[in-house]
Scaffold this motif. Structure first.
Motif, PDB file in Angstrom:
ATOM      1  N   PHE A 143      33.747  47.695  41.077  1.00 22.60           N
ATOM      2  CA  PHE A 143      33.355  48.204  42.300  1.00 22.60           C
ATOM      3  C   PHE A 143      32.168  47.040  42.539  1.00 22.60           C
ATOM      4  N   GLY A 144      32.223  46.714  43.896  1.00 23.32           N
ATOM      5  CA  GLY A 144      31.397  45.698  44.616  1.00 23.32           C
ATOM      6  C   GLY A 144      31.634  44.453  43.766  1.00 23.32           C
ATOM      7  N   ASP A 145      32.809  44.028  43.305  1.00 27.02           N
ATOM      8  CA  ASP A 145      32.746  42.709  42.837  1.00 27.02           C
ATOM      9  C   ASP A 145      32.326  42.714  41.409  1.00 27.02           C
ATOM     10  N   ARG A 146      31.971  43.639  40.649  1.00 23.86           N
ATOM     11  CA  ARG A 146      31.736  43.881  39.282  1.00 23.86           C
ATOM     12  C   ARG A 146      32.196  44.897  38.640  1.00 23.86           C
ATOM     13  N   TRP A 147      32.316  44.188  37.392  1.00 27.98           N
ATOM     14  CA  TRP A 147      33.250  45.053  36.456  1.00 27.98           C
ATOM     15  C   TRP A 147      32.682  45.704  35.188  1.00 27.98           C
ATOM     16  N   LEU A 148      33.134  46.825  34.652  1.00 27.16           N
ATOM     17  CA  LEU A 148      32.269  47.537  33.592  1.00 27.16           C
ATOM     18  C   LEU A 148      33.633  47.786  32.795  1.00 27.16           C
ATOM     19  N   MET A 149      33.525  47.131  31.477  1.00 27.40           N
ATOM     20  CA  MET A 149      34.680  47.690  30.539  1.00 27.40           C
ATOM     21  C   MET A 149      34.156  48.819  29.766  1.00 27.40           C
ATOM     22  N   VAL A 150      35.103  49.645  29.483  1.00 28.71           N
ATOM     23  CA  VAL A 150      34.893  50.686  28.318  1.00 28.71           C
ATOM     24  C   VAL A 150      35.834  50.669  27.230  1.00 28.71           C
ATOM     25  N   ILE A 173      40.256  39.110  32.556  1.00 26.09           N
ATOM     26  CA  ILE A 173      38.847  39.610  32.773  1.00 26.09           C
ATOM     27  C   ILE A 173      37.971  38.408  32.318  1.00 26.09           C
ATOM     28  N   ALA A 174      38.362  37.615  31.265  1.00 28.09           N
ATOM     29  CA  ALA A 174      37.664  36.354  30.733  1.00 28.09           C
ATOM     30  C   ALA A 174      37.547  35.512  31.850  1.00 28.09           C
ATOM     31  N   GLY A 175      38.482  35.388  32.761  1.00 36.66           N
ATOM     32  CA  GLY A 175      38.537  34.476  33.742  1.00 36.66           C
ATOM     33  C   GLY A 175      37.471  34.882  34.837  1.00 36.66           C
ATOM     34  N   GLU A 214      31.890  36.156  34.578  1.00 37.42           N
ATOM     35  CA  GLU A 214      30.223  36.055  35.026  1.00 37.42           C
ATOM     36  C   GLU A 214      30.355  37.321  36.066  1.00 37.42           C
ATOM     37  N   ARG A 215      31.292  38.142  36.058  1.00 35.49           N
ATOM     38  CA  ARG A 215      31.258  39.500  37.004  1.00 35.49           C
ATOM     39  C   ARG A 215      31.274  40.660  35.946  1.00 35.49           C
ATOM     40  N   LEU A 216      31.387  40.446  34.728  1.00 33.52           N
ATOM     41  CA  LEU A 216      31.540  41.646  33.713  1.00 33.52           C
ATOM     42  C   LEU A 216      30.216  41.939  33.233  1.00 33.52           C
ATOM     43  N   LEU A 217      29.902  43.212  33.433  1.00 38.57           N
ATOM     44  CA  LEU A 217      28.552  43.495  33.259  1.00 38.57           C
ATOM     45  C   LEU A 217      28.224  43.954  31.706  1.00 38.57           C
ATOM     46  N   GLY A 218      29.249  44.185  31.149  1.00 30.24           N
ATOM     47  CA  GLY A 218      29.273  44.569  29.616  1.00 30.24           C
ATOM     48  C   GLY A 218      30.240  45.266  29.390  1.00 30.24           C
ATOM     49  N   VAL A 219      30.329  45.885  27.933  1.00 33.53           N
ATOM     50  CA  VAL A 219      31.233  46.892  27.409  1.00 33.53           C
ATOM     51  C   VAL A 219      30.468  47.939  26.802  1.00 33.53           C
ATOM     52  N   GLU A 251      35.470  34.765  24.313  1.00 33.23           N
ATOM     53  CA  GLU A 251      35.906  34.700  25.610  1.00 33.23           C
ATOM     54  C   GLU A 251      35.121  35.593  26.694  1.00 33.23           C
ATOM     55  N   LEU A 252      34.630  36.537  26.339  1.00 31.73           N
ATOM     56  CA  LEU A 252      33.861  37.548  27.380  1.00 31.73           C
ATOM     57  C   LEU A 252      32.479  37.136  27.319  1.00 31.73           C
ATOM     58  N   ARG A 253      31.873  36.885  26.110  1.00 27.70           N
ATOM     59  CA  ARG A 253      30.517  36.645  26.024  1.00 27.70           C
ATOM     60  C   ARG A 253      29.496  37.518  27.042  1.00 27.70           C
ATOM     61  N   CYS A 254      29.689  38.855  26.751  1.00 25.71           N
ATOM     62  CA  CYS A 254      28.922  39.908  27.585  1.00 25.71           C
ATOM     63  C   CYS A 254      28.191  40.847  26.431  1.00 25.71           C
ATOM     64  N   PRO A 255      27.175  41.559  26.805  1.00 26.74           N
ATOM     65  CA  PRO A 255      26.432  42.598  25.957  1.00 26.74           C
ATOM     66  C   PRO A 255      27.478  43.887  25.903  1.00 26.74           C
ATOM     67  N   VAL A 256      27.101  44.529  24.611  1.00 31.60           N
ATOM     68  CA  VAL A 256      27.646  45.719  24.179  1.00 31.60           C
ATOM     69  C   VAL A 256      26.892  46.839  24.059  1.00 31.60           C
ATOM     70  N   TRP A 257      27.329  47.860  24.399  1.00 28.48           N
ATOM     71  CA  TRP A 257      26.376  49.108  24.188  1.00 28.48           C
ATOM     72  C   TRP A 257      27.259  50.173  23.512  1.00 28.48           C
ATOM     73  N   ALA A 258      26.556  50.825  22.477  1.00 26.25           N
ATOM     74  CA  ALA A 258      27.209  51.760  21.433  1.00 26.25           C
ATOM     75  C   ALA A 258      26.076  52.671  20.751  1.00 26.25           C
ATOM     76  N   THR A 259      26.702  53.700  20.499  1.00 23.65           N
ATOM     77  CA  THR A 259      25.875  54.786  19.743  1.00 23.65           C
ATOM     78  C   THR A 259      25.558  53.859  18.422  1.00 23.65           C
ATOM     79  N   GLY A 260      24.403  54.661  17.803  1.00 22.86           N
ATOM     80  CA  GLY A 260      23.987  53.816  16.350  1.00 22.86           C
ATOM     81  C   GLY A 260      24.994  53.821  15.220  1.00 22.86           C
TER      82      GLY A 260
END
Length: 554
Positions: free
Chosen positions: A30-37, A61-63, A66-71, A90-99
């Protein structure tokens, strides 16, 4: 391509996990930004010799990283997080996960030397994560591993419910029940799309409860005279908890076989699960116990060649031996595509006098995925405008979309990997196909599934190889009969056939025009043609062929 997207539209783009089970990678734009699940792996099939795992190709998506907000990870299964350690560079983005998922992931990152590089943020069930235009609210949902989460992804274009893997279990052994009222609340406020698990869409009724499996395992494994070995998924902590309880009740010591089991149990203990494992013994000592006093819990429930169960069955495990009268229970589902491998394993055990029990023989497994009654309940709760089936083969996805529309869901769309789907505004539609694919983990390398070394291995496996050595003088005249070596090419007398091929090659070399013998390329080409001609006539095959020219000095 992303630069041409409508900035006010919401997009869904799967790069893995549709038209297949496993290897999940889902993108929301959305709006030129990407979220990975999720970003997971899958098992390799028999067409990939020497490979255990495959993962999605993240090149597209690696290309745009800079628009990938995280996983954001939904849970700790390999098919949802197993690829991160392989492609994070290749992605170098932050990751969110449960404990629990974060603990599992960190151990995989440590193996790759990335533990200090990847920013892993822990979120709690019910917590809200805000990333650019995405407001993500997690909620508990039952599955076969702890802390599984469904995600409500709020965007300016509407709310998407992403279920991850789930079921409705009234008696979960570990963790809370599914947050039914939270789901109903989103349905009351309005859900644009439900991106939903399709694994068991053909199964009538309810998937069953983990608590009921525990009761049944107690009965099935009681009174077995010899050793008991049970194999299940290492991440299924509820099943492990049940097995530990059964072993204690039967007066058996537990012995864990397989590195991933130890890794998952360590992650469990870090998060307050499985704190008390009764009578645990080392695999090097278990063989000294009376047969009726041991229960092995093993990895390799899908028959993986390097898994503990296969090594035990084929007598290649250094410490564990099973004997006639022992029992092996496969407390797991056969993942589609693994049937031949598993049946070969079952047959080997039976040949050795070992009793084999599978989910087809007794109630020793329930799926972590929803059957039709649970799917119907999910649609009654969420009431989406669009059904987007994922986590299934084509037949699952088509049936799921049909089933959803029978429940009065206005729109159903069946995605393929690489389909860029506009969810809003307007009716859902595939607006473009982006590059997608699969990579194989080959040793320490990531290689394309099609082409390269794997293609050569497949050809070797099916057609064999043939090589020819030509020893010639400075003028290119043969000094000895061509030496022919055949590997996996013919079923008859290889020496006799090799002699026939050598004679044809010698004749082909002799027929070269005067002066042509001085060029090694001409000699190689003549030998190749003769070799392939004879083999095609004899076998109909086209093996991999090599010709070596050895030119002796005058």
């Amino acid at each position: 391509m992303s630069e041409r997207l409508d900035q006010n539209s919401l997009y869904f783009l799967p790069l893995g996990g549709v038209n297949e089970i496993g290897m999940n990678l889902n993108l929301y734009g959305f709006g030129d930004r990407w979220l990975m699940v999720d970003l997971g792996t899958s098992f390799a099939d028999e067409g990939m010799p020497g490979v255990d795992l495959v993962l999605p190709d993240v090149t597209w998506i690696a290309g745009r990283r800079e628009r990938l907000l995280g996983v954001v990870l939904t849970h700790a299964h390999e098919d949802h997080l197993g690829a991160i350690s392989h492609v994070w560079e290749e992605l170098r983005c932050p990751v969110w996960a449960t404990g629990f998922a974060a603990s599992v992931l960190r151990k995989k990152l440590e193996e790759k030397g990335l533990a200090d590089e990847v920013p892993v943020h822990v979120y709690k069930p019910g917590e809200i994560i805000e990333l650019g235009p995405f407001k993500i609210r997690s909620m508990n949902i039952t599955h076969s591993t702890p802390e599984s989460q469904a995600l409500a992804i709020e965007t300016p274009a509407g709310v998407v419910l992403h279920t991850g893997d789930w079921k409705l279990d009234p008696r979960p052994v570990l963790g809370p029940q599914t947050e039914v009222e939270t789901l109903r609340g989103y349905g009351d406020r309005g859900v644009l799309a439900l991106v939903c698990d399709s694994t068991n869409v053909f199964n009538r009724g309810h998937s069953g409860s983990e608590g009921d499996v525990r009761d049944s395992l107690m009965q099935v494994l009681a009174n077995k005279p010899g050793r008991i070995a049970v194999t299940t998924f290492s991440s299924n902590l509820a099943r492990l908890e049940s097995l530990f309880s059964v072993a204690a009740h039967l007066g058996r010591h537990i012995c864990l076989i397989g590195r991933s089991l130890h890794r998952f149990i360590q992650a469990a203990r870090e998060n307050g699960y499985l704190e008390h494992i009764p009578n645990l013994v080392d695999e090097r000592e278990a063989g000294f116990l009376p047969r009726e006093k041991i229960m092995y819990v093993c990895t390799g429930c899908q028959g993986e060649p390097r898994g503990a169960m296969a090594r035990i069955a084929f007598n290649s495990h250094p410490h564990v031996v099973l004997s006639p009268g022992d029992t092996v229970a496969f407390s797991s589902k056969i993942i589609p595509g693994n049937e031949r491998t598993l049946f070969r394993l079952h047959n080997e055990l039976v040949r050795n006098g070992i009793e084999v029990i599978t989910e087809k023989d007794a109630f020793i497994h329930v799926s972590g995925h929803p059957s039709r009654d649970e799917l119907a309940e999910m649609y009654r709760l969420a009431r989406p405008q669009i059904a987007v089936p994922v986590h299934g083969e084509p037949r699952h996805l088509v049936e799921h979309a049909r089933f959803a529309q029978s429940l009065q869901v206005p729109h159903g769309i069946v995605p393929r990997n690489g389909d860029l789907i506009r969810l809003a505004p307007g009716a859902p539609d595939v607006v473009e196909q982006v590059p997608s694919g699969r990579l194989a983990i080959d040793g320490d390398e990531l290689v394309p599934v099609q082409g390269g070394a794997l293609q050569v291995r497949r050809k070797l496996a099916f057609n064999g190889a043939a090589s020819v050595s030509l020893v010639v003088d400075g003028e290119g005249r043969l000094q000895t009969r061509p030496h022919v070596k055949l590997s996996g090419v013919v079923n008859g007398d290889a020496e006799l056939i090799g002699a026939e091929i050598a004679a044809e090659i010698a004749a082909a070399v002799d027929r070269l025009k005067p002066g042509a013998h001085r060029d090694d390329g001409n000699l190689e080409q003549a030998a190749h043609r003769a070799l392939r001609s004879v083999l095609k006539g004899l076998t109909g095959r086209k093996p991999i062929t090599q010709v070596h020219v050895i030119r002796m000095p005058d």
